[in-house]
Design a protein around this motif. Structure first.
Motif, PDB file in Angstrom:
ATOM      1  N   THR A 428       1.164  -1.312   0.466  1.00 33.90           N
ATOM      2  CA  THR A 428       0.015  -0.175  -0.192  1.00 33.90           C
ATOM      3  C   THR A 428       0.812   1.071   0.381  1.00 33.90           C
ATOM      4  OG1 THR A 428      -1.201  -0.979   1.176  1.00 33.90           O
ATOM      5  CG2 THR A 428      -1.962   0.870   1.113  1.00 33.90           C
ATOM      6  N   PHE A 429       0.885   2.451  -0.742  1.00 39.91           N
ATOM      7  CA  PHE A 429       1.160   3.386  -0.717  1.00 39.91           C
ATOM      8  C   PHE A 429       0.764   4.316   0.560  1.00 39.91           C
ATOM      9  CE2 PHE A 429       1.630   8.038  -1.820  1.00 39.91           C
ATOM     10  CZ  PHE A 429       2.714   8.210  -2.283  1.00 39.91           C
ATOM     11  N   ILE A 430       2.205   5.263   1.164  1.00 39.68           N
ATOM     12  CA  ILE A 430       1.745   5.572   1.903  1.00 39.68           C
ATOM     13  C   ILE A 430       2.383   6.855   1.838  1.00 39.68           C
ATOM     14  CG2 ILE A 430       1.541   5.842   4.703  1.00 39.68           C
ATOM     15  CD1 ILE A 430       1.761   2.820   4.878  1.00 39.68           C
ATOM     16  N   GLN A 493      10.834   0.820  -3.139  1.00 40.17           N
ATOM     17  CA  GLN A 493       9.171  -0.479  -2.665  1.00 40.17           C
ATOM     18  C   GLN A 493       8.062   0.419  -4.045  1.00 40.17           C
ATOM     19  OE1 GLN A 493       7.049   1.054   0.747  1.00 40.17           O
ATOM     20  NE2 GLN A 493       8.586   0.158   1.983  1.00 40.17           N
ATOM     21  N   TRP A 494       8.391   1.295  -4.816  1.00 37.10           N
ATOM     22  CA  TRP A 494       7.369   2.113  -6.001  1.00 37.10           C
ATOM     23  C   TRP A 494       8.669   1.823  -6.888  1.00 37.10           C
ATOM     24  CZ3 TRP A 494       2.670   0.488  -4.800  1.00 37.10           C
ATOM     25  CH2 TRP A 494       2.163   1.294  -3.790  1.00 37.10           C
ATOM     26  N   SER A 495       9.405   1.453  -7.762  1.00 32.81           N
ATOM     27  CA  SER A 495      10.714   1.835  -8.530  1.00 32.81           C
ATOM     28  C   SER A 495      10.616   0.844  -9.299  1.00 32.81           C
ATOM     29  CB  SER A 495      12.055   1.175  -7.826  1.00 32.81           C
ATOM     30  OG  SER A 495      12.101  -0.021  -7.944  1.00 32.81           O
ATOM     31  N   TYR A 496       9.652  -0.421  -9.273  1.00 31.83           N
ATOM     32  CA  TYR A 496       8.984  -1.644 -10.574  1.00 31.83           C
ATOM     33  C   TYR A 496       7.299  -0.426 -10.625  1.00 31.83           C
ATOM     34  CZ  TYR A 496      12.581  -3.925  -8.806  1.00 31.83           C
ATOM     35  OH  TYR A 496      14.093  -4.229  -8.357  1.00 31.83           O
ATOM     36  N   SER A 497       7.042   0.306 -10.432  1.00 34.60           N
ATOM     37  CA  SER A 497       5.594   1.179 -11.279  1.00 34.60           C
ATOM     38  C   SER A 497       5.789   1.990 -12.151  1.00 34.60           C
ATOM     39  CB  SER A 497       4.994   1.625  -9.630  1.00 34.60           C
ATOM     40  OG  SER A 497       4.068   2.528  -9.985  1.00 34.60           O
ATOM     41  N   ILE A 498       4.553   1.981 -12.232  1.00 32.24           N
ATOM     42  CA  ILE A 498       4.589   2.100 -13.981  1.00 32.24           C
ATOM     43  C   ILE A 498       4.369   3.948 -14.007  1.00 32.24           C
ATOM     44  CG2 ILE A 498       1.885   2.211 -14.207  1.00 32.24           C
ATOM     45  CD1 ILE A 498       2.068   1.940 -16.523  1.00 32.24           C
ATOM     46  N   ALA A 499       4.024   4.348 -13.078  1.00 32.68           N
ATOM     47  CA  ALA A 499       4.097   6.138 -12.331  1.00 32.68           C
ATOM     48  C   ALA A 499       5.437   6.425 -11.395  1.00 32.68           C
ATOM     49  CB  ALA A 499       2.359   5.894 -11.874  1.00 32.68           C
ATOM     50  N   PHE A 500       6.293   5.706 -11.651  1.00 31.54           N
ATOM     51  CA  PHE A 500       7.152   5.955 -10.542  1.00 31.54           C
ATOM     52  C   PHE A 500       8.067   7.316 -10.699  1.00 31.54           C
ATOM     53  CE2 PHE A 500      11.766   6.538  -9.698  1.00 31.54           C
ATOM     54  CZ  PHE A 500      12.212   6.569  -8.728  1.00 31.54           C
ATOM     55  N   PHE A 501       7.768   7.619 -12.436  1.00 34.80           N
ATOM     56  CA  PHE A 501       8.366   9.445 -12.327  1.00 34.80           C
ATOM     57  C   PHE A 501       7.810   9.974 -11.739  1.00 34.80           C
ATOM     58  CE2 PHE A 501       7.576  12.629 -15.775  1.00 34.80           C
ATOM     59  CZ  PHE A 501       9.366  12.926 -15.472  1.00 34.80           C
ATOM     60  N   GLU A 502       6.016   9.789 -11.628  1.00 34.88           N
ATOM     61  CA  GLU A 502       5.235  10.668 -10.994  1.00 34.88           C
ATOM     62  C   GLU A 502       5.858  11.198  -9.616  1.00 34.88           C
ATOM     63  OE1 GLU A 502       3.576  10.236 -15.374  1.00 34.88           O
ATOM     64  OE2 GLU A 502       3.965   8.880 -13.827  1.00 34.88           O
ATOM     65  N   LEU A 503       5.540   9.915  -9.469  1.00 33.13           N
ATOM     66  CA  LEU A 503       5.925   9.283  -7.878  1.00 33.13           C
ATOM     67  C   LEU A 503       6.973   9.834  -7.332  1.00 33.13           C
ATOM     68  CD1 LEU A 503       4.804   6.401  -6.095  1.00 33.13           C
ATOM     69  CD2 LEU A 503       6.661   7.111  -5.679  1.00 33.13           C
ATOM     70  N   SER A 504       8.456  10.162  -8.228  1.00 29.98           N
ATOM     71  CA  SER A 504       9.431  10.379  -7.848  1.00 29.98           C
ATOM     72  C   SER A 504       9.782  12.252  -8.080  1.00 29.98           C
ATOM     73  CB  SER A 504      10.464   9.935  -8.348  1.00 29.98           C
ATOM     74  OG  SER A 504      10.609   9.375  -9.611  1.00 29.98           O
TER      75      SER A 504
END
Length: 735
Positions: A428-430, A493-504
């Motif tokens: 889960t994203f926190i 934890q989200w380095s394999y997510s398709i939304a990593f660019f927006e998240l980081s």
């Protein structure tokens, strides 16, 4: 008149005791007469109808093996009662042995003969005799006011050890054979079905006597190895406690006490005993065990330092393991305890007083959050514990933002670490990046240190730092490196997510701002390296992202980079692995620099798991545990040695010498330095939850009062030294 009334009341009390003794005697006589009548009936039956007697011999041998001792023992068990089993009988006294005091001596030959007959033929009479001896051994020395040796029995320490070893190692198997139970294991339903059978009616007094006397001697023991061996052997008989609820509650209390306060292998043995109770008996003891272990955990975690860290972690692991026995019941208790933490936080947010903040920012509260974080992470895949993740996350976020000052950076980092664990376990994203990036923008970490190098800071053992420590280089480095590690852990934890660019994107922008504003080159170097890894990971995901054709809400998005995630191929994951190694090296260095008393607590679990599985070594362990000359009731007779008095005299002499040396220094030297507590120590005394017991936050602390007293005393020494110096100069001039 008052004296006469008193004498009459005393006589009345004695008459009551005589009546009680006479009722016990009448019961015993009635039981003996019934035994004789039954024997005579069996003899007449054999003469009148030999065929029916032969039939009984083949199908109901226990009826024909009837003995007077059976009735005596059953009468004794009726008098004893179910809860304390043997205590009432001892208070009444055994009439047979009062009449024949010569038979009260228990010898090694008697014990050997009983043990031999039990092993060879399993005679019930020998078992009863051994159980009487076990009762005497367990209550040896209880009534020191009266002549307890004449009433109960006299034995040496070697005989005591022999009785204890044999009964604790063999009695469980003997009782299971008599009750026709399986050799090991079993469930509560087995005992419930057994309680209506004839075997239970005939031999339940033996079960009560064994478990009741074992509990009594367990409370008398002081040696850790002896207690551990006794509990380990009693663990085999936990199933029998399902039929004795009063004894079950007392055993739970004793095991909880040893688990929370014991040393060496005793906490592990006590926990295994409690876990076996929960597994075998189930709902009858689960509620009491869950409440008891949580209360014992809270009592042990009220203060944390390097010596207690491993012990608290061990106790927390035990609680989490015990919760897994019945997750449905554990959820109900976990919900109540987490709700209590939420109510304390809500009160602090509403009141906004020092006392309310102190209830949240203390070790007891934070360690409870750590405990439930570990429980949610351990059982995150279970449907019972998944709903607890959200309220626990909200409480941790509220604690991290309660007092957003630099002095509470260690507590905030601990909260971020808990949130990262929950996010990884529940997928889960926190949003924890804001908590970390806000720390970097504060002046305590953004500017160069002005307080010198300072001592190494162990963030695991502190929640708040003093004001002088804030300005040290060591504190800055510990906090900045911890922020980098936790932020990298969160992004990995989200380095394999398709939304990593927006998240980081926002974290990378704020990290670049920190690199421009900070004047510390080593921090700038670390941040640039993390930014490079974030950019590399963004390129890694964007290359694959351009070739995808599904929408973000498509279920296929969940399988994005699934193979790469299993192999850990992302640049940020590889960078986090190196950061973990560096953090481990730093924590190992801090561990080596501090003395860890609880270091053995992480080792004896493996030793116990090896030794517990070896059935052949049970007798050797028993012989090692019961090898001393200890007897129950003998500890109170030991007088303190005279060496302590000599030690006190030596201490007094040392104090006199120190005073003389101080006086000499004061007279010889004109300047005496002031002894003042450092500001770090002063702040630590103020931050401790035990420093203000009256609850008045505005009062001065004892540490400051002590410094004032010391200053006043040293000023007096200065004046004395100056006056003595002036007198010596006058004498020189006069001569």
């Amino acid at each position: 008149m008052d004296a006469d009334d008193t004498v009459e009341s005393l006589d009345y009390g004695l008459n009551d005791e005589d009546e009680e003794g006479s009722t016990g005697t009448r019961r015993m006589l009635k039981s003996k007469s019934k035994a004789r009548e039954h024997k005579e009936q069996l003899q007449r039956l054999e003469e009148k109808d030999p065929e029916f007697f032969q039939f009984l011999k083949e199908h109901d041998q226990e009826l024909l093996d009837f003995d007077e001792e059976d009735i005596e023992e059953s009468a004794d068990s009726d008098i004893e009662g179910g809860e304390t089993v043997v205590d009432d009988e001892i208070a009444r006294g055994n009439l047979n042995f009062e009449e024949k005091p010569s038979k009260n001596i228990v010898t090694a030959e008697m014990v050997d003969s009983w043990c031999k007959s039990i092993k060879e033929s399993g005679k019930v009479g020998a078992i009863r005799s051994l159980m009487r001896a076990f009762r005497w051994a367990s209550h040896y020395g209880d009534d020191e006011g009266g002549d307890s040796s004449a009433r109960l029995g006299t034995m040496s320490s070697s005989v005591f050890n022999k009785i204890m070893i044999f009964v604790l190692t063999e009695m469980d198997g003997i009782l299971r054979k008599l009750l026709k139970l399986p050799a090991s294991g079993g469930k509560k339903e087995t005992i419930k079905d057994l309680m209506g059978t004839r075997q239970w009616k005939n031999y339940n007094h033996m079960v009560k006597s064994y478990l009741g006397n074992a509990l009594h001697i367990l409370n008398q023991m002081t040696d850790t190895e002896m207690i551990s061996f006794t509990l380990r052997r009693l663990k085999c008989s936990t199933l029998l406690l399902a039929a004795l609820p009063s004894l079950l509650r007392r055993y739970i209390k004793v095991a909880l006490h040893f688990w929370g306060t014991g040393g060496g292998a005793l906490p592990v043995v006590s926990f295994l005993f409690l876990r076996d109770l929960c597994v075998r008996i189930g709902s009858d003891c689960l509620d009491e065990c869950y409440k008891g272990v949580y209360k014992a955990y809270v009592l042990n975690c009220q203060f944390v330092n390097a010596t207690k860290l491993q012990r608290i972690q061990f106790l927390g692991n035990c609680v989490i393991e015990l919760l897994g026995v019945d997750l449905a019941t554990a959820y109900q208790h976990a919900f109540i305890f987490i709700r209590q933490l939420g109510m304390i936080l809500r009160e602090a947010l509403a009141m906004k007083t020092k006392e309310a903040f102190r209830k949240v920012y203390e070790w007891k509260f934070i360690n409870c959050l750590e405990l439930w974080t570990g429980a949610v992470c351990a059982y995150s895949s279970e449907a019972d514990f998944q709903p607890l993740a959200y309220p626990l996350t909200q409480i941790i976020l509220g604690v991290a933002r309660l007092v957003p000052t630099a002095r509470y950076f260690p507590l905030r980092l601990r909260c971020v670490r808990m949130l990262n664990r929950i996010a990884a376990a529940t997928a889960t994203f926190i949003p924890v990046s804001m908590l970390l990036l806000d720390m970097l923008e504060m002046k305590e970490l953004n500017r160069a240190a002005t307080g010198g190098v300072g001592k190494a800071v162990d963030l695991r053992t502190i929640l708040k730092v003093s004001k002088p420590t804030l300005k040290t280089r060591a504190f800055q480095e510990a906090c900045v490196y911890a922020v980098i590690e936790e932020l990298a852990e969160h992004l990995a934890q989200w380095s394999y997510s398709i939304a990593f660019f927006e998240l980081s994107f926002i974290p990378s922008v704020r990290l670049r701002g920190f690199c421009k504003s900070t004047k510390v080159e080593r921090f700038r170097k670390e941040m640039r390296q993390l930014i490079r890894q974030i950019d590399a990971n963004s390129d890694f995901t964007n290359q694959r992202r351009t070739s995808t054709s599904f929408l973000p809400n498509d279920p296929a998005a969940s399988s994005f980079f699934e193979d790469e995630k299993k192999s850990g191929a992302s640049p940020l994951s590889q960078h986090v692995a190196t950061l973990r190694q560096r953090a481990q090296q730093r924590s190992d260095a801090l561990m080596q620099s501090s003395v860890l008393v609880g270091e053995k607590s992480s080792v004896f679990g493996e030793q116990m798991s090896d030794s517990d599985g070896e059935d052949d070594a049970i007798n050797e362990q028993g012989a090692a545990a019961f090898s001393s000359s200890w007897l129950p009731g003998s500890d109170s007779k030991v007088k303190p040695p005279k060496v302590e008095k000599d030690g006190k005299k030596k201490k007094k002499k040392k104090k006199k010498r120190n005073i003389e040396q101080l006086e000499g220094l004061a007279s010889d030297e004109d300047i005496v330095e002031d002894l003042v507590l450092s500001s770090d120590e002063d702040e630590e005394m103020r931050d401790s939850p035990f420093s203000e017991k009256n609850g008045d936050g505005d009062k001065e602390l004892p540490a400051k009062q002590n410094t004032k007293k010391r200053k006043a005393s040293m000023k007096r020494l200065k004046k004395n030294a100056e006056s003595q110096g002036k007198n010596s100069k006058k004498r020189k001039k006069a001569t």
